[in-house]
Scaffold this motif. Structure first.
Motif, PDB file in Angstrom:
ATOM      1  N   GLN A 166     -43.627  29.911   0.644  1.00  0.00           N
ATOM      2  CA  GLN A 166     -43.911  28.546   1.380  1.00  0.00           C
ATOM      3  C   GLN A 166     -42.602  28.118   1.603  1.00  0.00           C
ATOM      4  N   PRO A 167     -42.331  27.440   2.614  1.00  0.00           N
ATOM      5  CA  PRO A 167     -40.980  26.977   3.270  1.00  0.00           C
ATOM      6  C   PRO A 167     -40.382  26.045   2.273  1.00  0.00           C
ATOM      7  N   LEU A 168     -39.226  26.159   1.753  1.00  0.00           N
ATOM      8  CA  LEU A 168     -38.422  25.120   1.066  1.00  0.00           C
ATOM      9  C   LEU A 168     -37.491  24.282   2.073  1.00  0.00           C
ATOM     10  N   ALA A 169     -37.683  22.938   1.636  1.00  0.00           N
ATOM     11  CA  ALA A 169     -36.932  21.997   2.381  1.00  0.00           C
ATOM     12  C   ALA A 169     -35.431  22.155   2.363  1.00  0.00           C
ATOM     13  N   HIS A 170     -34.797  22.272   3.585  1.00  0.00           N
ATOM     14  CA  HIS A 170     -33.461  22.631   3.794  1.00  0.00           C
ATOM     15  C   HIS A 170     -32.957  24.063   3.392  1.00  0.00           C
ATOM     16  N   LEU A 171     -33.869  24.761   3.174  1.00  0.00           N
ATOM     17  CA  LEU A 171     -33.443  26.160   2.877  1.00  0.00           C
ATOM     18  C   LEU A 171     -33.719  27.075   4.184  1.00  0.00           C
ATOM     19  N   GLN A 172     -32.710  27.504   4.854  1.00  0.00           N
ATOM     20  CA  GLN A 172     -32.958  28.435   5.940  1.00  0.00           C
ATOM     21  C   GLN A 172     -33.087  30.044   5.390  1.00  0.00           C
ATOM     22  N   SER A 173     -34.050  30.751   6.183  1.00  0.00           N
ATOM     23  CA  SER A 173     -34.074  32.113   5.697  1.00  0.00           C
ATOM     24  C   SER A 173     -34.033  33.022   6.967  1.00  0.00           C
ATOM     25  N   ARG A 174     -33.952  34.248   6.689  1.00  0.00           N
ATOM     26  CA  ARG A 174     -33.913  35.556   7.613  1.00  0.00           C
ATOM     27  C   ARG A 174     -34.294  36.688   7.166  1.00  0.00           C
ATOM     28  N   LEU A 175     -35.205  37.172   7.727  1.00  0.00           N
ATOM     29  CA  LEU A 175     -35.865  38.460   7.152  1.00  0.00           C
ATOM     30  C   LEU A 175     -34.869  39.554   7.371  1.00  0.00           C
ATOM     31  N   VAL A 176     -34.671  40.341   6.292  1.00  0.00           N
ATOM     32  CA  VAL A 176     -33.920  41.587   6.398  1.00  0.00           C
ATOM     33  C   VAL A 176     -34.766  42.947   6.226  1.00  0.00           C
ATOM     34  N   TRP A 177     -35.492  42.708   5.077  1.00  0.00           N
ATOM     35  CA  TRP A 177     -36.066  44.299   4.834  1.00  0.00           C
ATOM     36  C   TRP A 177     -37.610  43.734   4.771  1.00  0.00           C
ATOM     37  N   PRO A 178     -38.508  44.118   5.524  1.00  0.00           N
ATOM     38  CA  PRO A 178     -40.028  44.304   5.079  1.00  0.00           C
ATOM     39  C   PRO A 178     -40.187  45.265   3.888  1.00  0.00           C
ATOM     40  N   ASP A 179     -40.845  44.594   3.044  1.00  0.00           N
ATOM     41  CA  ASP A 179     -41.163  45.399   1.655  1.00  0.00           C
ATOM     42  C   ASP A 179     -42.656  45.685   1.519  1.00  0.00           C
ATOM     43  N   PRO A 180     -43.317  46.769   1.930  1.00  0.00           N
ATOM     44  CA  PRO A 180     -44.811  46.861   1.763  1.00  0.00           C
ATOM     45  C   PRO A 180     -44.976  47.289   0.321  1.00  0.00           C
ATOM     46  N   LEU A 181     -45.869  46.948  -0.100  1.00  0.00           N
ATOM     47  CA  LEU A 181     -46.230  46.822  -1.695  1.00  0.00           C
ATOM     48  C   LEU A 181     -47.766  47.996  -1.858  1.00  0.00           C
ATOM     49  N   SER A 182     -47.817  48.632  -2.929  1.00  0.00           N
ATOM     50  CA  SER A 182     -48.840  49.456  -3.246  1.00  0.00           C
ATOM     51  C   SER A 182     -49.484  49.206  -4.787  1.00  0.00           C
ATOM     52  N   VAL A 183     -50.534  49.395  -5.100  1.00  0.00           N
ATOM     53  CA  VAL A 183     -51.135  49.460  -6.208  1.00  0.00           C
ATOM     54  C   VAL A 183     -51.041  50.904  -6.712  1.00  0.00           C
ATOM     55  N   VAL A 184     -50.310  50.928  -7.888  1.00  0.00           N
ATOM     56  CA  VAL A 184     -50.129  51.885  -8.338  1.00  0.00           C
ATOM     57  C   VAL A 184     -50.649  52.265  -9.836  1.00  0.00           C
ATOM     58  N   VAL A 185     -50.834  53.495 -10.311  1.00  0.00           N
ATOM     59  CA  VAL A 185     -51.144  53.611 -11.464  1.00  0.00           C
ATOM     60  C   VAL A 185     -50.547  55.125 -11.998  1.00  0.00           C
ATOM     61  N   ALA A 186     -50.350  55.347 -13.312  1.00  0.00           N
ATOM     62  CA  ALA A 186     -49.797  56.637 -13.743  1.00  0.00           C
ATOM     63  C   ALA A 186     -50.882  57.701 -13.339  1.00  0.00           C
ATOM     64  N   PRO A 187     -50.032  58.953 -13.209  1.00  0.00           N
ATOM     65  CA  PRO A 187     -51.111  60.375 -12.936  1.00  0.00           C
ATOM     66  C   PRO A 187     -52.487  60.431 -13.706  1.00  0.00           C
ATOM     67  N   ALA A 188     -52.102  59.991 -14.998  1.00  0.00           N
ATOM     68  CA  ALA A 188     -53.286  60.281 -16.069  1.00  0.00           C
ATOM     69  C   ALA A 188     -54.120  59.078 -16.134  1.00  0.00           C
ATOM     70  N   HIS A 189     -53.785  58.015 -15.511  1.00  0.00           N
ATOM     71  CA  HIS A 189     -54.926  56.753 -15.415  1.00  0.00           C
ATOM     72  C   HIS A 189     -56.338  57.201 -14.975  1.00  0.00           C
ATOM     73  N   PRO A 190     -57.517  56.642 -15.593  1.00  0.00           N
ATOM     74  CA  PRO A 190     -58.567  56.686 -14.907  1.00  0.00           C
ATOM     75  C   PRO A 190     -58.756  56.595 -13.578  1.00  0.00           C
ATOM     76  N   LEU A 191     -58.044  55.318 -12.923  1.00  0.00           N
ATOM     77  CA  LEU A 191     -58.337  54.921 -11.643  1.00  0.00           C
ATOM     78  C   LEU A 191     -57.805  56.329 -10.715  1.00  0.00           C
ATOM     79  N   ALA A 192     -56.620  56.958 -11.008  1.00  0.00           N
ATOM     80  CA  ALA A 192     -56.033  58.037 -10.268  1.00  0.00           C
ATOM     81  C   ALA A 192     -56.821  59.188 -10.007  1.00  0.00           C
ATOM     82  N   GLY A 193     -57.923  59.215 -10.761  1.00  0.00           N
ATOM     83  CA  GLY A 193     -59.022  60.397 -10.379  1.00  0.00           C
ATOM     84  C   GLY A 193     -60.006  59.977  -9.432  1.00  0.00           C
ATOM     85  N   LEU A 194     -60.206  58.704  -9.023  1.00  0.00           N
ATOM     86  CA  LEU A 194     -61.193  58.420  -8.145  1.00  0.00           C
ATOM     87  C   LEU A 194     -60.854  58.551  -6.410  1.00  0.00           C
ATOM     88  N   LYS A 195     -61.665  59.140  -5.946  1.00  0.00           N
ATOM     89  CA  LYS A 195     -61.685  59.490  -4.514  1.00  0.00           C
ATOM     90  C   LYS A 195     -61.362  58.520  -3.555  1.00  0.00           C
TER      91      LYS A 195
END
Length: 288
Positions: free
Chosen positions: A151-180
């Motif tokens: 959310q905007p903060l009063a008196h704080l100017q900003s500029r986007l430099v790097w878009p940073d997409p996020l992913s839901v992640v698990v370990a390879p052995a986690h039960p969720l990793a085996g779901l298609k």
């Protein structure tokens, strides 16, 4: 009135601690105490009440506080304005950044910057993005290179430099990793390890999950994304991490309902003059 004494006064007021103020100023605690005592002698007033380990402002201290902030901010603005009169880019540049950005985004930028402007004295402080934004607003830092506020903060100017997409992640052995075709409902059945609730990243993640009616079962929270990655790798839970951190130790879950992204960029105070060193770094930062 000594500006160093005023700076010590502000740090003690902000931290409510002589020892923490000493750490921030890279001084010994007796040196900070001496500066405060000198300032109190000049003013003829006690500025702090010291009861046991508690340090609180007196009425005189509370009255002085806004004037001290303004005085130091004006002096710093003057220094930055004078730096722009010189064709040479030099002087001190104070920057606050997160550990993640400092490790994964800034090194090539700062390498090129220091080669181009060797006379700039970089003061780089690592801290949470939220703390860096507050420090910029308080005049303690000239620039913050951070996760941008949700959310905007009063008196704080900003500029986007790097878009940073996020992913839901698990370990390879986690039960969720085996779901298609993992779905949001599947996440609710397993504990999560997420960024600390005070962080902008936590707010982005929980807001997205809440929109879909999911309240994650948080087993553990921490400010450091590298620590979260380790906790996921050992199977402690699922998490949400930048895609830039993915490797063979993590599995990204393709959950179609979630499209998560945060924005990394630079912030500065809209009412304060930027030094030539700061302007040069703004030019050095890549376009998104």
């Amino acid at each position: 009135m000594d500006t160093q004494a005023l700076a010590a006064f502000l740090e003690v007021a902000d931290t409510a601690s002589f020892s923490k103020a000493a750490e921030r100023l890279f001084l010994s605690q007796p040196a900070v105490s001496k500066r405060i005592a000198t300032l109190e002698a000049q003013l003829g007033r006690s500025l702090f009440d010291r009861v046991g380990r508690q340090v609180t402002l007196t009425d005189a201290g509370r009255a002085l506080l806004p004037y001290a902030r303004r005085a130091l901010a004006d002096i710093e603005d003057g220094r930055r304005a004078l730096s722009q009169l010189s064709e040479k880019v030099e002087g001190r540049l104070s920057i606050g950044t997160s550990h993640h950005i400092g490790l994964h985004r800034l090194p090539p930028v700062l390498r090129a910057y220091t080669l181009a402007y060797p006379d700039v004295d970089l003061d780089i402080q690592f801290m949470d993005s939220e703390v860096a934004c507050e420090a910029v607003l308080a005049g303690k830092l000239e620039l913050g290179i951070v996760t941008l506020p949700t959310q905007p903060l009063a008196h704080l100017q900003s500029r986007l430099v790097w878009p940073d997409p996020l992913s839901v992640v698990v370990a390879p052995a986690h039960p969720l990793a085996g779901l298609k075709k993992p779905e949001l409902a599947d996440l609710a059945e397993h504990p999560a390890v997420l960024p600390d609730e005070a962080t902008y990243t936590h707010r982005i993640v929980t807001a997205a999950l809440t929109r879909h009616g999911l309240t994650p079962r948080i087993r553990l929270a921490t400010n450091y994304l590298e620590t979260l990655k380790m906790l996921v790798m050992i199977g402690l839970g699922w998490s949400v991490l930048p895609r830039s951190m993915l490797d063979q130790d993590l599995i990204a879950l393709p959950i179609r309902e979630l499209a998560l992204e945060r924005e990394l960029g630079v912030v500065w105070h809209e009412k304060r003059t930027l030094s030539s060193a700061a302007l040069a770094l703004l030019d050095q930062l890549p376009a998104p």
